[in-house]
Write a protein that holds these residues in place. Structure first.
Motif, PDB file in Angstrom:
ATOM      1  N   THR A 392     -46.535   7.996  -2.039  1.00  0.00           N
ATOM      2  CA  THR A 392     -46.039   9.279  -1.544  1.00  0.00           C
ATOM      3  C   THR A 392     -45.151   9.130  -0.316  1.00  0.00           C
ATOM      4  O   THR A 392     -44.325   9.991  -0.039  1.00  0.00           O
ATOM      5  N   GLN A 393     -45.322   8.045   0.451  1.00  0.00           N
ATOM      6  CA  GLN A 393     -44.538   7.828   1.656  1.00  0.00           C
ATOM      7  C   GLN A 393     -44.195   6.351   1.796  1.00  0.00           C
ATOM      8  O   GLN A 393     -44.804   5.488   1.159  1.00  0.00           O
ATOM      9  N   PHE A 394     -43.193   6.094   2.651  1.00  0.00           N
ATOM     10  CA  PHE A 394     -42.779   4.728   2.917  1.00  0.00           C
ATOM     11  C   PHE A 394     -42.622   4.529   4.420  1.00  0.00           C
ATOM     12  O   PHE A 394     -42.181   5.437   5.128  1.00  0.00           O
ATOM     13  N   LEU A 395     -43.012   3.342   4.900  1.00  0.00           N
ATOM     14  CA  LEU A 395     -42.761   2.938   6.277  1.00  0.00           C
ATOM     15  C   LEU A 395     -41.549   2.018   6.266  1.00  0.00           C
ATOM     16  O   LEU A 395     -41.517   1.028   5.540  1.00  0.00           O
ATOM     17  N   VAL A 396     -40.543   2.361   7.085  1.00  0.00           N
ATOM     18  CA  VAL A 396     -39.293   1.605   7.104  1.00  0.00           C
ATOM     19  C   VAL A 396     -39.065   1.066   8.514  1.00  0.00           C
ATOM     20  O   VAL A 396     -39.163   1.810   9.497  1.00  0.00           O
TER      21      VAL A 396
END
Length: 620
Positions: A392-396
């Protein structure tokens, strides 16, 4: 305990009570038929119906329960309750199960015990509650809870009647009263039915983990037990003439108010303690969050989180330094449209919506700053997984590598230019040396001439390696299926010295997909290194083969040469890095090997033991 565990507990208790009662009727054991000798025992058909009810609860509690079996059990219980209730309105004992199957045993007892009308009625509405347990309509579930409440109220009144010795509370006119043991088992059954569906209404609030649900569970037990106990104390004194009815009423009211006061005081005390703990916890959390934000915002790398649509949820202040946009300008914005060039945007959108586990998570790409300046950045993307495994989310993380890329490009340009410009004069020197007359030279002059020739050849090889290394960083490699067996065999024939005294082996090697000249140079460099560094062993042993690594084929070249230390392995593929000065070489061979592997999208690694040899593994 979980809700399922409570349902199973109630189910087993109901079944055990039913089995004990049946056993009591079968072997005429009074203690098993009735809790207190001399009062109405539980009817045997009532006991059987309880066993069916407990079985229904057990079947329902299973994750994959049979709806057909639930329906059959529900209908049996509903019909049993209906028949035994309707025969009190339209007398016809011949259709009653207890009259048909247990007539003689019931009549033989000193207490005539047919199923009481209130018992039959509670079985009937309990069966209706079972039939409607899986219905999803809201009004049906509210009606179902009303049936359970009516059944519980009937049983509660019966218990109060036994406690206060009020006959009309647990009998119906002149009919058989509900047995005391039946009343207790009905309490258990109703609790199991109450917990069987907690989607709406009172059952939803009762099972809630929030403060309201916790308070409701505590209060309900207080409300059910306290008035009953105080009422018993009041009637006990009145019936023995200890005080008049008016005084008993006053004592009852006073004790009830005092009990309420104590309960509310203790509950308020518990709430205050919990709130104090929560305030302390929030203070500690706020302090930790402050430290985290301070550390987070002092990082040189940009960090932000995005959803699968590219919308920024959170970012640190380093993003302002890198992109020129403030934190407020980035939050809630589609960062792909904001900074990624148009030609790459679809690639990133597809990446965010792709749930495959093997996708690339590191990119070197040009992005647009707020002032339209173009910079190189390295993006590292890590997905956040939910409990079900969905992303559902990404850490960039973002690193500005513009200066690094500029230096690399300058170095590539210089390397290519220098290698090209120096190649021609070196070639002329070598050509001049080849035609030089050496007949009249002294031994020292001949030795000097050979040294110049060897140096020139080594210099030419270095320039060729530099050109190869530089081109590999820029050119596109055309790829095709390659017969690695023939390729390695040809390299063996070319590279193995005529006086070689050792073992040269090769496994059956699978076909690879790659660039012919580049892969040939890759194997040539590794095999020639293996031969060179094992040449001083009494019996050199060179082997080429494959292993399976992470479901992918990895090739390897193995030798039993001088090996490497762990410290040397870390810098092994650095250009111009050499660890053995007593062997010929310019330090470019393994740097070229690494670049070829990377151009094919593979990885290379090495296992080595000093004095025992090295094994180079790589994938293509």
């Amino acid at each position: 305990m979980r809700r399922k565990d409570f349902i199973l507990l109630f189910a087993y208790l109901v079944i055990i009570a039913g089995i004990l009662t049946i056993t009591g009727w079968q072997y005429d054991i009074t203690a098993l038929k009735s809790i207190v000798p001399g009062i109405t025992p539980m009817n045997p058909v009532t006991a059987v119906t309880f066993i069916l009810s407990g079985t229904w609860l057990i079947v329902f509690a299973q994750k994959q329960h049979s709806r057909l079996l639930l329906f059959i059990l529900s209908m049996l219980i509903t019909i049993t309750g209906f028949i035994h209730f309707i025969t009190y309105i339209f007398p016809n004992p011949t259709i009653r199960y207890d009259y048909l199957f247990y007539k003689d045993k019931i009549k033989a007892g000193h207490i005539f015990n047919l199923i009481a009308p209130n018992t039959a009625f509670v079985f009937f509405i309990s069966g209706i509650s079972m039939l409607t347990v899986n219905v999803t309509k809201k009004w049906v579930q509210f009606l179902r809870q009303a049936f359970i409440f009516i059944g519980f109220s009937s049983v509660y009144i019966s218990l109060v009647g036994y406690l206060y010795k009020i006959n009309y509370a647990y009998t119906f006119e002149h009919f058989t009263p509900m047995a005391l043991s039946t009343s207790f088992v009905f309490i258990l059954l109703n609790c199991g039915l109450f917990l069987s569906n907690t989607t709406y209404g009172i059952s939803k609030l009762f099972t809630s983990r929030l403060n309201g649900g916790r308070m409701f569970r505590q209060v309900i037990i207080f409300l059910l037990l306290l008035p009953m106990g105080l009422g018993y104390v009041r009637l006990f004194g009145e019936r023995r003439g200890l005080y008049p009815a008016e005084f008993g009423t006053g004592i009852y009211t006073l004790l009830f108010v005092l009990a309420e006061f104590v309960f509310i005081y203790l509950y308020a005390l518990a709430i205050n303690k919990k709130q104090v703990d929560q305030i302390k916890s929030e203070a500690r959390l706020a302090e930790s969050e402050h430290r985290f934000r301070t550390l987070f915002n002092t990082l040189q790398q940009g960090i932000y989180t995005i959803d699968i649509k590219g919308i920024v949820n959170f970012c640190n202040s380093a993003m302002h330094t890198i992109t020129g946009y403030t934190v407020e300008e980035l939050k809630g914005v589609d960062i792909i449209k904001l900074v990624i060039p148009v030609e790459y945007q679809n690639m990133f959108y597809e990446y965010l919506t792709d749930n495959s586990a093997s996708k690339k998570d590191e990119f070197d790409i040009i992005v647009n700053k707020k002032d339209n300046e173009k910079i190189w950045v390295k993006l590292k993307i890590r997905p956040f997984l939910e409990e079900q495994g969905a992303i559902t989310q990404f850490l960039v993380t973002v690193m500005d590598i513009t200066q690094q890329r500029v230096r690399q490009e300058d170095l590539k340009a210089f390397t290519a230019s220098a290698a090209h410009d120096l190649n021609a004069p070196i070639a002329r020197i070598i050509m001049a040396l080849s035609i030089f007359e050496t007949d009249n030279l002294t031994e020292d002059q001949q030795e000097l001439l050979n040294a110049i020739s060897d140096t020139s050849v080594a210099m030419k090889q270095l320039l060729l390696d530099l050109l190869s290394f530089s081109k590999l960083g820029t050119i596109h490699l055309e790829k095709q299926p390659l017969d690695i067996n023939k390729m390695v065999q040809a390299i063996y024939e070319k590279e193995i010295p005529k006086n070689f005294k050792g073992y040269i082996t090769k496994e059956e090697l699978p076909v690879a997909y790659g660039n012919d000249s580049a892969v040939k140079q890759l194997f040539t460099n590794l095999i020639s290194n293996a031969i060179k560094y094992s040449s001083r062993k009494d019996t050199p042993d060179i082997k080429v083969g494959t292993i399976l690594k992470n479901n992918a084929t990895a090739y390897y070249v193995q030798d039993n040469g001088i090996g490497l230390s762990k410290n040397n392995i870390e810098e092994l593929f650095t250009p111009f890095k050499r660890f053995h000065s007593n062997f010929e070489g310019n330090g470019m061979g393994l740097a070229i090997v690494k670049r070829i592997v990377e151009k094919h999208g593979g990885k290379i690694w090495v296992d080595s033991i000093p004095g025992k040899g090295s094994t180079f593994f790589f994938t293509l």
